[in-house]
Design a protein around this motif. Sequence first.
Motif, PDB file in Angstrom:
ATOM      1  N   PHE A  28       0.916  -1.153   0.000  1.00  0.00           N
ATOM      2  CA  PHE A  28       0.000   0.000   0.000  1.00  0.00           C
ATOM      3  C   PHE A  28       0.941   1.186   0.000  1.00  0.00           C
ATOM      4  O   PHE A  28       1.554   1.488   1.019  1.00  0.00           O
ATOM      5  CB  PHE A  28      -0.877  -0.048   1.248  1.00  0.00           C
ATOM      6  N   GLN A 102     -11.622  -0.514  -2.175  1.00  0.00           N
ATOM      7  CA  GLN A 102     -10.443  -1.099  -1.516  1.00  0.00           C
ATOM      8  C   GLN A 102     -10.743  -2.320  -0.636  1.00  0.00           C
ATOM      9  O   GLN A 102     -10.038  -3.333  -0.706  1.00  0.00           O
ATOM     10  CB  GLN A 102      -9.774  -0.013  -0.692  1.00  0.00           C
ATOM     11  N   GLY A 103     -11.762  -2.219   0.181  1.00  0.00           N
ATOM     12  CA  GLY A 103     -12.074  -3.339   1.071  1.00  0.00           C
ATOM     13  C   GLY A 103     -12.687  -4.514   0.328  1.00  0.00           C
ATOM     14  O   GLY A 103     -12.565  -5.666   0.759  1.00  0.00           O
ATOM     15  N   ILE A 104     -13.365  -4.228  -0.776  1.00  0.00           N
ATOM     16  CA  ILE A 104     -13.923  -5.309  -1.590  1.00  0.00           C
ATOM     17  C   ILE A 104     -12.780  -6.019  -2.325  1.00  0.00           C
ATOM     18  O   ILE A 104     -12.769  -7.246  -2.456  1.00  0.00           O
ATOM     19  CB  ILE A 104     -14.979  -4.762  -2.580  1.00  0.00           C
ATOM     20  N   ALA A 106      -9.731  -6.288  -1.146  1.00  0.00           N
ATOM     21  CA  ALA A 106      -9.087  -7.102  -0.108  1.00  0.00           C
ATOM     22  C   ALA A 106      -9.903  -8.363   0.174  1.00  0.00           C
ATOM     23  O   ALA A 106      -9.349  -9.459   0.301  1.00  0.00           O
ATOM     24  CB  ALA A 106      -8.918  -6.281   1.176  1.00  0.00           C
ATOM     25  N   GLU A 107     -11.213  -8.210   0.264  1.00  0.00           N
ATOM     26  CA  GLU A 107     -12.063  -9.345   0.626  1.00  0.00           C
ATOM     27  C   GLU A 107     -12.165 -10.358  -0.510  1.00  0.00           C
ATOM     28  O   GLU A 107     -12.211 -11.567  -0.261  1.00  0.00           O
ATOM     29  CB  GLU A 107     -13.444  -8.842   1.040  1.00  0.00           C
ATOM     30  N   ARG A 110      -9.048 -12.216  -0.128  1.00  0.00           N
ATOM     31  CA  ARG A 110      -9.081 -13.040   1.082  1.00  0.00           C
ATOM     32  C   ARG A 110      -9.928 -14.296   0.871  1.00  0.00           C
ATOM     33  O   ARG A 110      -9.541 -15.408   1.260  1.00  0.00           O
ATOM     34  CB  ARG A 110      -9.656 -12.257   2.264  1.00  0.00           C
ATOM     35  N   ALA A 172       2.802  -0.947   8.984  1.00  0.00           N
ATOM     36  CA  ALA A 172       1.764  -0.856   7.952  1.00  0.00           C
ATOM     37  C   ALA A 172       2.202  -1.502   6.642  1.00  0.00           C
ATOM     38  O   ALA A 172       1.562  -1.308   5.609  1.00  0.00           O
ATOM     39  CB  ALA A 172       1.389   0.609   7.729  1.00  0.00           C
ATOM     40  N   ALA A 173       3.277  -2.289   6.673  1.00  0.00           N
ATOM     41  CA  ALA A 173       3.719  -3.007   5.468  1.00  0.00           C
ATOM     42  C   ALA A 173       2.989  -4.342   5.315  1.00  0.00           C
ATOM     43  O   ALA A 173       3.255  -5.084   4.390  1.00  0.00           O
ATOM     44  CB  ALA A 173       5.228  -3.232   5.514  1.00  0.00           C
ATOM     45  N   ARG A 174       2.072  -4.632   6.225  1.00  0.00           N
ATOM     46  CA  ARG A 174       1.329  -5.899   6.120  1.00  0.00           C
ATOM     47  C   ARG A 174       0.271  -5.788   5.012  1.00  0.00           C
ATOM     48  O   ARG A 174       0.262  -6.590   4.090  1.00  0.00           O
ATOM     49  CB  ARG A 174       0.668  -6.224   7.463  1.00  0.00           C
ATOM     50  N   ASN A 175      -0.622  -4.856   5.153  1.00  0.00           N
ATOM     51  CA  ASN A 175      -1.695  -4.517   4.195  1.00  0.00           C
ATOM     52  C   ASN A 175      -2.198  -5.708   3.364  1.00  0.00           C
ATOM     53  O   ASN A 175      -2.838  -6.600   3.885  1.00  0.00           O
ATOM     54  CB  ASN A 175      -1.325  -3.282   3.361  1.00  0.00           C
ATOM     55  N   PHE A 176      -1.924  -5.739   2.069  1.00  0.00           N
ATOM     56  CA  PHE A 176      -2.447  -6.807   1.202  1.00  0.00           C
ATOM     57  C   PHE A 176      -1.538  -8.043   1.159  1.00  0.00           C
ATOM     58  O   PHE A 176      -1.891  -9.043   0.521  1.00  0.00           O
ATOM     59  CB  PHE A 176      -2.650  -6.280  -0.230  1.00  0.00           C
ATOM     60  N   PRO A 178      -0.361 -10.594   3.284  1.00  0.00           N
ATOM     61  CA  PRO A 178      -0.776 -11.952   3.669  1.00  0.00           C
ATOM     62  C   PRO A 178      -1.989 -12.440   2.891  1.00  0.00           C
ATOM     63  O   PRO A 178      -2.121 -13.641   2.631  1.00  0.00           O
ATOM     64  CB  PRO A 178      -1.091 -11.805   5.169  1.00  0.00           C
ATOM     65  N   LEU A 179      -2.871 -11.521   2.495  1.00  0.00           N
ATOM     66  CA  LEU A 179      -4.068 -11.904   1.738  1.00  0.00           C
ATOM     67  C   LEU A 179      -3.677 -12.443   0.369  1.00  0.00           C
ATOM     68  O   LEU A 179      -4.168 -13.476  -0.090  1.00  0.00           O
ATOM     69  CB  LEU A 179      -4.996 -10.697   1.574  1.00  0.00           C
TER      70      LEU A 179
END
Lengths: 230, 218
Positions: A28, A102-104, A106-107, A110, A172-176, A178-179
């Motif tokens: 991100f 954005q959240g859609i 990510a989901e 996921r 904040a480097a996790r973001n997308f 692991p997904l």
Amino acid sequence: MPLPDKRSSIGEAISAIGDGASVMLGGFGVPGTPFCLIRELVRQGPRNLTVIKNDANEARMGVDWLLENGQVAKLVTSHIGLNPTAMRLMNEAAIEVEFVPQGILAERIRVAGAGMMGFVSDIGLGTAVEEGKQRVSVDGKPGLLETALRADFALVHANKADAFGNLYFSAAARNFNPLMAMAASRTIVEAEAIVPFGTLAPENVHLSGAFVDAVVELNELPEVYGVVQR
Amino acid sequence: MSSNAKARMLKRAAADILSGMTVNLGIGLPTEVLQYVSPSTAVCLHSENGIAGVGQVSAPEKADRNLIDAGGAYVSIIPGTAFFDSAVSFAIVRSGRLDLSLLGAFQVASNGDLANWKIPGKFSPGMGGAIELAQKARRVGVIMMHTDSKGNPKILSQCSLPLTAKGHVNRIYTDMAVFDITAEGLCLREIADGTSLAELEALTSATFRVPNQDLPRF
């Protein structure tokens, strides 16, 4: 019985990516963007890629290298406002851009990583987001069918990894990351350090190496990973 | 518009950020509101890129390369900060855990419709997280200058631009007034010092109710 060792050279890891592949890129903005893997993807040069990333980075960074090198056919993203090249190529119809809230985004990623086909959400009902999506009814309420988003490859940046691919992300480097690592047929990780087995406390493993196929250690971090001077 | 009027608008919006809230502030004016929230107010600031408990903006020499907010500013942690992935971040948004989302706008309609992500043919960078923030926070506030750079009204009876969310804005803060969007439509709540009702009506392209009692000034 030790865990499998998935360490790889960067060239070998990226060589699996061919023309027409779909490639997820973590990050991100700068944090979590796998710049070294992207740079190797530019060096090896597969074309006609579908790139899935939250944003298009900025000029002369990450996704911009792929765009400038003409390797991208389609970008699936939530926001490209900081990348003038991406905006220009979209306006010239030289690349296709699919915007996803954005959240859609990510989901959808996921859910793909969780082995599901999709989910139902009311986000964007009555707006342009609804176009092309199937309306479904759940308990009498309208929703939109959102399909799972998979990719052939995920390129992921981690702060620390072990040789199996257990990952630890910074701030904040996790973001997308692991997904996406869960949602690709082949997941390639670049890690700032590969630590000996047992160094990462089991409680602090953010992503299990079960999702990871190759781990590349970065010997030095190029300047692009640093604080952006504006 | 004087910087004084802008400061009063920011201060007025800040007064609605209360202890105990979880809040998301959009890029631009919404983030500027923060400077008027008292440091003693206990608030959990959420950032889309996976932070709850965002601390202050970092001095350049102290910036952590891995710690930005969704607007790209280098920020800091506070005691109790948590990091999580983007799916969890938007689970917080969509499941109603945000008490307040404060957003900027190109246009707001008197029915609560919001347009803030696209101007066809001119500006189309993508919606980022705006749709979910505008649709799912428990309260949605818009903070914006009352008119655009050409002096045209931004509060309209109907939005002409593509919508971010339909009918979810609760309150509008401008440099001229505070409005609520209610079941009865747009209602004037407060008016800025130095603004007359006639000026406000001339620069608002939607009808609004005016309460019978004296209007508070801000």
